[in-house]
Scaffold this motif. Sequence first.
Motif, mmCIF file in Angstrom:
data_model
loop_
_atom_site.group_PDB
_atom_site.id
_atom_site.type_symbol
_atom_site.label_atom_id
_atom_site.label_comp_id
_atom_site.label_asym_id
_atom_site.label_seq_id
_atom_site.Cartn_x
_atom_site.Cartn_y
_atom_site.Cartn_z
ATOM 1 N N LEU A 99 38.797 19.981 63.583
ATOM 2 C CA LEU A 99 39.173 18.566 63.662
ATOM 3 C C LEU A 99 40.117 18.189 62.527
ATOM 4 O O LEU A 99 41.090 17.497 62.726
ATOM 5 C CB LEU A 99 37.930 17.676 63.583
ATOM 6 N N TRP A 100 39.762 18.657 61.329
ATOM 7 C CA TRP A 100 40.612 18.345 60.196
ATOM 8 C C TRP A 100 40.243 19.240 59.028
ATOM 9 O O TRP A 100 39.220 19.933 59.054
ATOM 10 C CB TRP A 100 40.533 16.875 59.778
ATOM 11 N N PRO A 113 44.601 15.946 59.591
ATOM 12 C CA PRO A 113 44.077 16.189 60.938
ATOM 13 C C PRO A 113 44.640 17.494 61.497
ATOM 14 O O PRO A 113 45.708 17.927 61.099
ATOM 15 C CB PRO A 113 44.592 14.982 61.736
ATOM 16 N N GLU A 116 47.256 20.951 65.817
ATOM 17 C CA GLU A 116 47.440 21.886 66.934
ATOM 18 C C GLU A 116 47.356 21.157 68.281
ATOM 19 O O GLU A 116 46.310 20.635 68.662
ATOM 20 C CB GLU A 116 46.349 22.967 66.817
ATOM 21 N N TYR A 150 42.398 15.228 71.712
ATOM 22 C CA TYR A 150 42.714 16.543 72.270
ATOM 23 C C TYR A 150 42.451 16.541 73.776
ATOM 24 O O TYR A 150 43.263 16.995 74.581
ATOM 25 C CB TYR A 150 41.890 17.629 71.572
ATOM 26 N N VAL A 288 29.139 19.175 64.578
ATOM 27 C CA VAL A 288 30.218 19.544 63.672
ATOM 28 C C VAL A 288 29.697 20.512 62.622
ATOM 29 O O VAL A 288 28.526 20.476 62.250
ATOM 30 C CB VAL A 288 30.842 18.311 62.980
ATOM 31 N N GLU A 300 36.851 22.433 55.767
ATOM 32 C CA GLU A 300 37.290 22.133 57.120
ATOM 33 C C GLU A 300 36.128 21.578 57.911
ATOM 34 O O GLU A 300 34.975 21.889 57.639
ATOM 35 C CB GLU A 300 37.812 23.415 57.798
ATOM 36 N N ARG A 301 36.477 20.784 58.881
ATOM 37 C CA ARG A 301 35.454 20.285 59.799
ATOM 38 C C ARG A 301 35.783 20.791 61.192
ATOM 39 O O ARG A 301 36.876 20.568 61.711
ATOM 40 C CB ARG A 301 35.408 18.764 59.750
ATOM 41 N N ARG A 303 34.420 21.195 65.237
ATOM 42 C CA ARG A 303 33.506 20.695 66.256
ATOM 43 C C ARG A 303 33.175 21.853 67.183
ATOM 44 O O ARG A 303 34.051 22.646 67.523
ATOM 45 C CB ARG A 303 34.187 19.579 67.052
ATOM 46 N N LEU C 13 49.270 15.016 69.762
ATOM 47 C CA LEU C 13 47.909 14.490 69.665
ATOM 48 C C LEU C 13 47.920 13.083 69.085
ATOM 49 O O LEU C 13 48.658 12.799 68.145
ATOM 50 C CB LEU C 13 47.063 15.372 68.746
ATOM 51 N N GLU C 16 43.376 11.342 65.031
ATOM 52 C CA GLU C 16 42.012 11.863 65.104
ATOM 53 C C GLU C 16 41.025 10.761 64.644
ATOM 54 O O GLU C 16 41.073 10.330 63.492
ATOM 55 C CB GLU C 16 41.897 13.106 64.199
ATOM 56 N N LEU C 19 38.786 11.327 61.446
ATOM 57 C CA LEU C 19 39.402 11.647 60.159
ATOM 58 C C LEU C 19 38.950 10.637 59.100
ATOM 59 O O LEU C 19 39.170 9.439 59.246
ATOM 60 C CB LEU C 19 40.924 11.603 60.295
ATOM 61 N N LYS C 252 26.214 12.062 64.537
ATOM 62 C CA LYS C 252 27.143 13.096 64.076
ATOM 63 C C LYS C 252 28.574 12.569 64.104
ATOM 64 O O LYS C 252 29.315 12.734 63.164
ATOM 65 C CB LYS C 252 27.050 14.328 64.984
#
Lengths: 386, 154, 289
Positions: A99-100, A113, A116, A150, A288, A300-301, A303, C13, C16, C19, C252
């Motif tokens: 995710l980021w 973020p 990709e 996404y 996550v 990094e995060r 999912r 995209l 997010e 973020l 979450k």
Amino acid sequence: MSKHASPTLPAPVLWTRGDMDRFFETLRKEGYQPVGPTLRDGAIVYDTLSSTRDLPVGWGDEQEPGAYRLRKRGDEALFGYVVGPQSWKQYLFPPRRKLWSADRAAGGLEFKPSAEAPPKYAFIGVRGCELHALQVQDKAFLEGPYADPYYRAVREGSLVVAVNCGTSAATCFCASMGTGPKVERGFDLALTELLDGGQRFVVEAGSARGAKFVDELSPQAAAPEDLAEAARVVERTAATLRRKVEPGGLRELLARNLEHPRWDEVASRCQTCANCTLVCPTCFCSTVEDVSDLTGEHAERWRRWDSCFTFDHSYLHGGAVRASAMSRYRQWLTHKFGTWHDQFGVSGCVGCGRCISWCPVGIDVTEELAAIRANDLGKDGEHAHP
Amino acid sequence: MRTLEPTLAEHPFFRDLAEDYIRLCAGCAKNVVFKPGQYLLREGHKADQFFVLRAGRVQLQMEAPGREPLTIQSFSEGDVIGWSWLVPPYRWAFDAKAVEATRCLALDGACLRKKCEANHDLGYELFKRIAAMMERRLHATRLQILDVYAAPGR
Amino acid sequence: MPRPAADLRPAPLAAEPMLPRAFRVAARRRETHDVFTLELEPADAPGEAFAFEPGQFNMLYVLGAGEVPISISGDPTRPGRLMHTVRAVGGVTRLLEGLKKGDSLGVRGPYGAPWPVLDAEGRDVVVVAGGIGLAPLRPLICQVLARRDRFGRVSIVFGTRSPADILLAKDLERWRSKFDVDVLLTVDHAPPGWRGHVGVVTALLPRAAFDPANARAFVCGPEVMMRFTVQELAHRGLPAASVHVTMERNMKCAIGLCGHCQYGPEFVCKDGPVFRFDRIERIFGVREL
């Protein structure tokens, strides 16, 4: 969109196997990455296809509760199987996605973020139940107060090539869920594979994007006999469906039977393995993971898919809210068939039967729902729980 | 002469009790005052009184050797204290200490028991109220045992 | 006919939604042995006020360790630094506890349905808090007291474990000193020297003055405590539609996408965490839901 909704859509055409090959080439030229059914590890899975030769030519599948096996059909059918363990959600909602990332910098933390962007996919061979599954997931990922960027990018960029089912599995119950076997809407192109009298495909466009392909491939209009045969293919398939769910009032039925003894009974068989949620084309739970490098300066995060069958799914202050298998099975089934209506205005089940085939102990949701309906604790208006 | 009947009748515990019964109970009552630090009752001592709190604050405490006395409940205006006068061997199971200047009506336990024996209707009325009070206290005690604010996993 | 080249490019995209934004600790103070308050400001805009509604929460992120949902405890009527009052009970909250002035963390939010303070105007207000449950109620109390004349009687009933567990003590003192607010405080048990109430919070409720026909109750605390509190309020004649509670489930994503915080038909993160009690009454007593 209904095929009749727009007068600009071309009339159905007839493609040969050779036209199908040319279709794949055109897709590539147009910048699409064709993904669809192919044979791997003893199952029909979805993967990137380079040509029609990657399709499961001549293969079908046999499915029963807890059982899936491939079989040779004895013909050259491209779409002679039903559904495998995978669904299109793996492209729209990848099993694992960054995710980021975050870095410790002079001015504090810096968040970046994941940039990709997804490929433009062409989903080849989307069944009626699966089209509905896409629409069900649209509600979760696109129509709430926050959308998944996404998912949106994939959904908006992809071409959906649907297929009318020419065969059913014993685990299918799409007709009772109102999702199949005929594809009705939500596709760019819909194919019906005709096998009697030589392999050919009746192709109809469901959108302007799909219509372009019909035009570009210099098509031969489908004859009335071909259209009639295409209709018969779906009718024959519908007539073979054995399983069904009585959909009326399921939301209320489940809401008033939260303390039904059947939950304990099914929990005694359920392994809480999460297979049903992973193969389900509408399940959308994710969790996550936070990872950091050894310096602790970069993190990094990610999912990844999660399942309401895991202990950690309902984790709260050092324990799980749903500690028992009973409560986890109840969560899955009441969500899928009941509270999904409250949340999204539709059922979360599309009747594809994957959860039945891929359950290691063969738990059959249609049977579980019937058992609860047969002994409805709250039907006299009394509360089903104390 | 000013009687204790109106005072008793105003107290939540005796609310809506028939006048006759109020009079019977008032016959067992006297006004008492406790200074901060004074004990209303001591564990093990003879339980011969039923306290009807009018003002102030009283703490129910348990003492164990080597430990500080732990307060497990407090009472103030509108509460009643003590039911050991009802049950043989009529001994208090806790300490109760005034932490503020406290005014009570103290009803003599033996006197009340005698009147309840003589008039079972009065007895039943009182017991219903005492049972309701005991139910609430037991419920509250169960909640305390749950220790709902404790840090999870400890 | 070939498509324009632009069509071959993948769709870009959108932003997010998960973020975080970088914040810094502007001040921190200890409330109790395991509760602390952080005041935060955006790293790139230190003076910027954080707008929110009472009852909303943020996701707080500690680099590499993860995120936790924490309710906002600031005063919405005096916009300024973002304030969180946190209990250190898990991995991430213990790391938050260790943050010092100037340290960085990530923040995203505010999320969730707020306390419907306006709905309580013209009525008596009963605030019932258990333990750290006082923190999400603080913004509501601030808002009610800032427009005190618009409300009827106001009671704040607060129960916690012991005198050492009284958080936001200065606020409680300030509220208690007002002649038009009734602050009732109790502890589950007390060592010698404590002269206040001892007993569970439900035992104090009968002392809160309100007209059940024209009152609103706002309840936050451990689920068990809320269960018995709503029973006691019902016993006092307050209808379920006049009671608001906050629910807690595993959050979450906080934006309704991950499925974790489901509570029957509800997503606690976006349908809650504040719920009018009649909306969840049917499922409130169901175990393991």
